[in-house]
Design a protein around this motif. Structure first.
Motif, mmCIF file in Angstrom:
data_model
loop_
_atom_site.group_PDB
_atom_site.id
_atom_site.type_symbol
_atom_site.label_atom_id
_atom_site.label_comp_id
_atom_site.label_asym_id
_atom_site.label_seq_id
_atom_site.Cartn_x
_atom_site.Cartn_y
_atom_site.Cartn_z
ATOM 1 N N VAL B 214 0.845 -1.199 0.000
ATOM 2 C CA VAL B 214 0.000 0.000 0.000
ATOM 3 C C VAL B 214 0.879 1.248 0.000
ATOM 4 N N LEU B 215 1.911 1.246 0.843
ATOM 5 C CA LEU B 215 2.756 2.435 0.956
ATOM 6 C C LEU B 215 3.583 2.669 -0.309
ATOM 7 N N ARG B 216 3.923 1.598 -1.009
ATOM 8 C CA ARG B 216 4.615 1.786 -2.297
ATOM 9 C C ARG B 216 3.696 2.480 -3.294
ATOM 10 N N ALA B 217 2.433 2.081 -3.270
ATOM 11 C CA ALA B 217 1.477 2.692 -4.209
ATOM 12 C C ALA B 217 1.158 4.131 -3.802
ATOM 13 N N CYS B 218 1.186 4.409 -2.501
ATOM 14 C CA CYS B 218 0.823 5.745 -2.013
ATOM 15 C C CYS B 218 1.467 5.971 -0.645
ATOM 16 N N PRO B 219 2.648 6.591 -0.623
ATOM 17 C CA PRO B 219 3.322 6.810 0.672
ATOM 18 C C PRO B 219 2.501 7.701 1.605
ATOM 19 N N ASP B 220 1.653 8.528 1.016
ATOM 20 C CA ASP B 220 0.905 9.476 1.840
ATOM 21 C C ASP B 220 -0.452 8.916 2.293
ATOM 22 N N ALA B 288 -5.909 9.001 -4.720
ATOM 23 C CA ALA B 288 -4.983 7.874 -4.590
ATOM 24 C C ALA B 288 -5.720 6.548 -4.465
ATOM 25 N N ALA B 289 -7.044 6.609 -4.315
ATOM 26 C CA ALA B 289 -7.805 5.409 -3.972
ATOM 27 C C ALA B 289 -7.684 4.304 -5.016
ATOM 28 N N ASP B 290 -7.760 4.662 -6.294
ATOM 29 C CA ASP B 290 -7.704 3.630 -7.335
ATOM 30 C C ASP B 290 -6.375 2.892 -7.303
ATOM 31 N N ALA B 291 -5.277 3.655 -7.158
ATOM 32 C CA ALA B 291 -3.953 3.046 -7.149
ATOM 33 C C ALA B 291 -3.788 2.131 -5.935
ATOM 34 N N VAL B 292 -4.292 2.594 -4.790
ATOM 35 C CA VAL B 292 -4.168 1.790 -3.576
ATOM 36 C C VAL B 292 -4.988 0.500 -3.702
ATOM 37 N N GLU B 294 -5.833 -1.061 -6.397
ATOM 38 C CA GLU B 294 -5.205 -1.963 -7.367
ATOM 39 C C GLU B 294 -4.011 -2.670 -6.726
ATOM 40 N N ALA B 295 -3.220 -1.908 -5.981
ATOM 41 C CA ALA B 295 -2.050 -2.495 -5.325
ATOM 42 C C ALA B 295 -2.488 -3.549 -4.316
ATOM 43 N N MET B 296 -3.510 -3.239 -3.525
ATOM 44 C CA MET B 296 -3.970 -4.189 -2.504
ATOM 45 C C MET B 296 -4.465 -5.480 -3.140
ATOM 46 N N ARG B 297 -5.183 -5.328 -4.234
ATOM 47 C CA ARG B 297 -5.752 -6.529 -4.874
ATOM 48 C C ARG B 297 -4.674 -7.403 -5.497
ATOM 49 N N SER B 298 -3.465 -6.855 -5.690
ATOM 50 C CA SER B 298 -2.375 -7.654 -6.248
ATOM 51 C C SER B 298 -1.688 -8.467 -5.146
ATOM 52 N N HIS B 299 -2.036 -8.213 -3.885
ATOM 53 C CA HIS B 299 -1.402 -8.911 -2.767
ATOM 54 C C HIS B 299 -2.333 -10.015 -2.272
ATOM 55 N N PRO B 300 -1.772 -11.186 -1.911
ATOM 56 C CA PRO B 300 -2.648 -12.299 -1.497
ATOM 57 C C PRO B 300 -3.579 -11.959 -0.327
ATOM 58 N N ALA B 305 -10.042 -6.512 -1.565
ATOM 59 C CA ALA B 305 -10.062 -5.115 -1.114
ATOM 60 C C ALA B 305 -11.179 -4.340 -1.812
ATOM 61 N N THR B 306 -11.876 -3.521 -1.026
ATOM 62 C CA THR B 306 -13.038 -2.805 -1.534
ATOM 63 C C THR B 306 -13.110 -1.420 -0.901
ATOM 64 N N ALA B 307 -13.534 -0.439 -1.689
ATOM 65 C CA ALA B 307 -13.836 0.873 -1.097
ATOM 66 C C ALA B 307 -15.213 0.762 -0.468
ATOM 67 N N ILE B 308 -15.298 1.029 0.835
ATOM 68 C CA ILE B 308 -16.590 0.844 1.512
ATOM 69 C C ILE B 308 -17.256 2.149 1.891
ATOM 70 N N GLY B 309 -16.542 3.278 1.743
ATOM 71 C CA GLY B 309 -17.193 4.526 2.123
ATOM 72 C C GLY B 309 -16.256 5.708 2.035
ATOM 73 N N THR B 310 -16.716 6.812 2.572
ATOM 74 C CA THR B 310 -15.951 8.045 2.481
ATOM 75 C C THR B 310 -15.956 8.778 3.821
ATOM 76 N N VAL B 311 -14.965 9.670 3.951
ATOM 77 C CA VAL B 311 -14.899 10.524 5.130
ATOM 78 C C VAL B 311 -15.634 11.816 4.809
ATOM 79 N N GLY B 312 -16.451 12.277 5.748
ATOM 80 C CA GLY B 312 -17.173 13.532 5.530
ATOM 81 C C GLY B 312 -18.551 13.467 6.135
#
Lengths: 115, 341, 379
Positions: B214-220, B288-292, B294-300, B305-312
């Protein structure tokens, strides 16, 4: 008052049945549903099957719901086609309509409404 | 109050009662700014004046009291490594060294102990950490249910990584690495009290590899949390209680295995409050969500991995239910008990 | 392979819910309901209360409909003195108390079963009453007391357990019965002068046992719409729709109240005859005290003469001092449909799920607890 879960009778031994609850099976006592057979659907409460469920009635209920849903979808499609100038309909958005739900939003089937 | 003034099992549930105990009784007596952040692990500003080049030190400890000691998908040894490795990982740290404290009950079979230590060794090797120090005590029969384990861990947070609940921001996306409730359900079923004729595997796993991805895909990355005791519902509440923001998640997007759902419905439990031991909640900026993902889904460990919601939105945690209703998700008071009502 | 009865997600369709909600809105208009003068329906059953909150249904329903939570949480309506008695049983040396998890946190006048367990009492949570027989077999030197809490859904399972204990000759098993029955309570609610209620969302799983015809007299004699409803969101919305049709008919002079079943996959008009026979065999009707409401004649089940040996009071001395309810609590009014939890000055302040004052806060399905958990921040 009473949590009861639907399951399917897999096997019966004396008054105890093995009941499947969607991939999990558990024993249930059949004393209260003496006529239950293997393959029947039963409602289980506190380790006892308390009723045989009527599949035909379930299907009928679902058919009615389905009809309602289809009618509602048609209605919504028509509404949407009338106001098609708005953009962004096909882009995946992460938004979930949030805690600031308003009365207007209530009942909306569109979970991606902007806050 | 009388009896109310004693420690109850519910104080260890991870829910509101435990938070009250920690925040009112423990933390004030030990007051210091590092402890008060109450994150999964502490970030040490320096080591007695010595600075680390290229990073900061992360430090944590956790104790393991699971029964049964062995369960499908893991055992107390694997759990003791994974839990502490994960606490470090949730600060974005690379875990390096663990300590191992064993409190063993007299009468425990040596073969059982061997098996647990082997499991610890295996998990530590897989996670790339070393057991650097240890301690062993033996107590009377019946005192601890066979064995309890404490591990402490130390790791390094690379420069440029800053992860904390307070960094959640309006508009961020909340991502979940996989299915909810597997660990607690596995333990419930393994205890055999429910006589469920079934095997459910715990998700017990070291998450440092997934977090690295995850951090490789998005350090922030803004927030990382593992929804252990108290589950997703409690952990999201912990996040908003620190940031003062709101989070709304969508029930239909929360992955729950069919068998877990079935066990929950039999017992009247809510999967949203069930403990996990190998899942992570990731909060990132929207772009950054799409990249993260995608990266997560490449890991066993992140295939689902799923986006389940938003902050706000207004402060608190809310769930858009399957049927379209909105319900607030509050912290559980104590443990869930099987109910008939 | 599963059939439609097990596919719960089919009963949670968002688009069907939307369609039902639009019908509900139209019916409310036809009934002349407004936000100031809403139609008030009572979900009698606590499991309905939880489902309504759990699925966020209140956030979808219009202001001109008010859902009130009735006295259908067996744990909540168990009088304080019975909780004290259960704790006294647990504190008796040589006794093991077996109970559904629901009872653990209910506070008595001094303590709760959970606290009693912390202090060393042997209290075991069971999933099925039959599990308590297993405990009795494994502990022949102990008296095993099962806490007999519940409505007609649960009491037959306990009747069957008593019969099994008799068959087996288990001498160390007894029950402490606080069973309640629904029809007499509904009749009392429907008979309140100037009643604040327009209809009953009847308890689906109680109705499985007693049958829909058990509500006929309430519907007919009190002109009170009664609809038997299931527990999935579409079941509940469809039940509300059916009730509103009746309410609109009554208000426009187009019809009278009647009993309708919107949970046909589970509920018949006669109910579960085998279960009813068991109830008649093991129990007999009695007057019962409902916490917060008072004594309702004929609204309880006690062990019948023939099975009175299985009553825990025959085995243990369970004399306790009659406790006093805390003043200020309006739970009685809430369960009668006159007030909402948020009307109570204690709600969320002096009375929370952790330190409940009144019965509606004590169980997860109590109306105050459900309000606190699911709706406190939703308004």
């Amino acid at each position: 008052m009473c949590l009861a879960v639907p399951g399917r009778v897999m096997s019966i031994g004396s008054d105890i049945a093995k009941v499947d609850f969607g991939g999990i099976s558990q024993e249930a006592n059949l004393t209260l549903v003496p006529e239950a057979k293997v393959g029947d659907y039963v409602l289980v409460h506190a380790g006892f099957a308390i009723q045989q469920l009527d599949e035909a009635e379930a299907e009928e209920t679902l058919r009615l719901f389905q009809e309602l849903a289809e009618a509602a979808d048609r209605e919504e499609r028509e509404t949407r086609e009338r106001g098609r100038d708005r953009t962004g309909e096909n882009t995946r958005d992460y938004n979930v309509s949030t805690g600031e739900s308003t009365n207007e939003e209530k009942g909306s089937a569109d979970g991606e409404a902007e806050r | 109050m009388g009896n109310d003034d004693r420690v109850k099992l519910a104080h260890g549930s991870g829910g509101a009662l435990m938070h009250e105990l920690i925040e009112n009784l423990i933390v004030p007596r030990l007051a210091n700014p590092i402890l008060e952040s109450l994150d999964d692990s502490a970030e040490l500003p320096d080591l007695g004046g010595h600075k680390l080049e290229g990073g900061r030190v992360a430090f944590t400890t956790d104790s393991y009291v699971v029964q049964p000691l062995f369960f499908p998908g893991g055992d107390i040894g694997k759990l003791a490594v994974a839990g502490t490795v994960n606490d470090l990982s949730m600060k974005g740290a690379t875990p390096l060294y663990l300590t191992l404290g064993l409190i063993i009950e007299e009468g425990l079979k040596l073969s059982v102990l061997e098996e647990i230590i082997d499991s610890i060794a295996e998990a530590a090797e897989a996670a790339g950490v070393s057991i650097a120090a240890g301690d062993t005590k033996v107590v009377e029969h019946g005192a601890v249910g066979g064995i309890v384990i404490n591990t402490a861990g130390i790791g390094v947070i690379p420069d440029g990584v800053s992860i904390s609940a307070v960094r959640a921001q309006e508009g961020d996306v909340v991502i979940l690495s996989g299915t909810m409730g597997d660990h607690e359900t596995a333990i419930l079923v393994a205890r055999e009290e429910l006589r469920l004729d079934e095997v459910i595997e715990s998700d017990c796993a070291c998450l440092n590899g997934l977090v690295e991805t995850v951090l490789r895909a998005c350090p922030d990355v803004h927030v990382l949390r593992d929804p252990t005791r108290g589950g997703l519902g409690t952990t999201l509440n912990e996040i908003v209680s620190k940031s003062g923001l709101g989070i709304t998640i969508r029930e239909a997007d929360i992955p729950v295995a069919g068998k877990v759902r079935a066990v929950c419905s039999i017992l009247g439990y809510d999967p949203i409050y069930m403990a996990n031991e190998g899942k992570v909640i990731v909060v990132v900026a929207r772009d950054a969500a799409d990249a993260v993902l995608e990266a997560m889904r490449s890991h066993p460990l992140g295939l689902e991995a799923t986006a389940i919601g938003t902050v706000g939105g207004k402060p608190g945690v809310y769930l858009r239910t399957e049927v379209g209703g909105l319900r607030p998700i509050v912290m559980l008071e104590g443990v869930q008990l099987p109910r008939i009502c | 392979m599963t059939g439609p009865v097990m596919e719960v997600e089919l009963f949670r369709s968002e688009s069907a819910a939307g369609a039902l909600l639009r019908r509900i809105e139209r019916l409310l208009k036809r009934a002349g309901a407004t936000a100031d003068e809403p139609v008030a329906l009572m979900e009698v059953c606590g499991t309905h209360t939880v489902a309504i909150s759990r699925f966020g249904l209140r956030s979808l329903l219009p202001d001109s409909l008010r859902l009130l939570s009735g006295p259908g949480c067996p744990v909540c309506v168990t009088p304080l003195i019975e909780i004290d008695r259960s704790i006294a049983a647990a504190e008796t040396p040589g006794t093991i108390v077996a109970t559904f998890g629901d009872m653990m946190r209910v506070p008595g006048s001094r303590s709760s079963l959970e606290s009693a367990r912390t202090d060393g009492a042997d209290i075991r949570i069971v999933y099925s009453p039959m599990d308590s027989l297993q405990i009795a077999r494994g502990n022949p030197g102990h008296e095993v007391v099962f806490l007999g809490v519940g409505f007609e859904t649960t009491s037959p399972t306990i009747a069957a357990t008593v019969l099994a204990a008799e068959r087996e000759g288990l001498g160390n098993f007894s029950i402490l019965p606080f069973f309640k029955t629904v029809p007499a309570a509904l009749d009392m609610l429907a008979a309140i002068p100037d009643r604040p209620l327009d209809g009953f969302i009847c308890p689906g799983h109680v109705s499985v046992i007693i049958g829909a015809e058990a509500y006929e007299s309430v519907a007919r004699n009190r002109n009170m719409p009664c609809v038997v409803v299931g527990f999935e969101p579409l079941d509940i919305l469809s039940g509300i729709e059916a009730l509103l049709e009746q309410v609109a008919d009554i208000r426009t002079g187009e019809g009278d109240a009647r009993v309708e079943v919107r949970y046909k996959r589970a509920v018949t008009s006669v109910g579960n005859v085998a279960a009813q026979e068991l109830l008649r065999k093991v129990f007999e009707p009695c007057d019962a005290e409902w916490r917060g409401i008072g004594v309702i004649p004929g609204s309880g089940h006690d062990l019948s003469e023939r099975y009175s040996d299985f009553h825990a009071r025959e085995r243990l001395s369970l004399d306790v001092v009659k406790p006093v309810e805390q003043p200020g609590c309006i739970c009685g009014e809430i369960m009668l449909g006159r007030r909402l939890p948020t009307d109570c000055p204690l709600f969320g302040e002096a009375c929370t799920p952790r330190r409940p004052v009144g019965p509606c806060m004590v169980s997860t399905e109590g109306s105050c607890a459900a309000f606190y958990k699911y709706e406190r921040n939703a308004a």
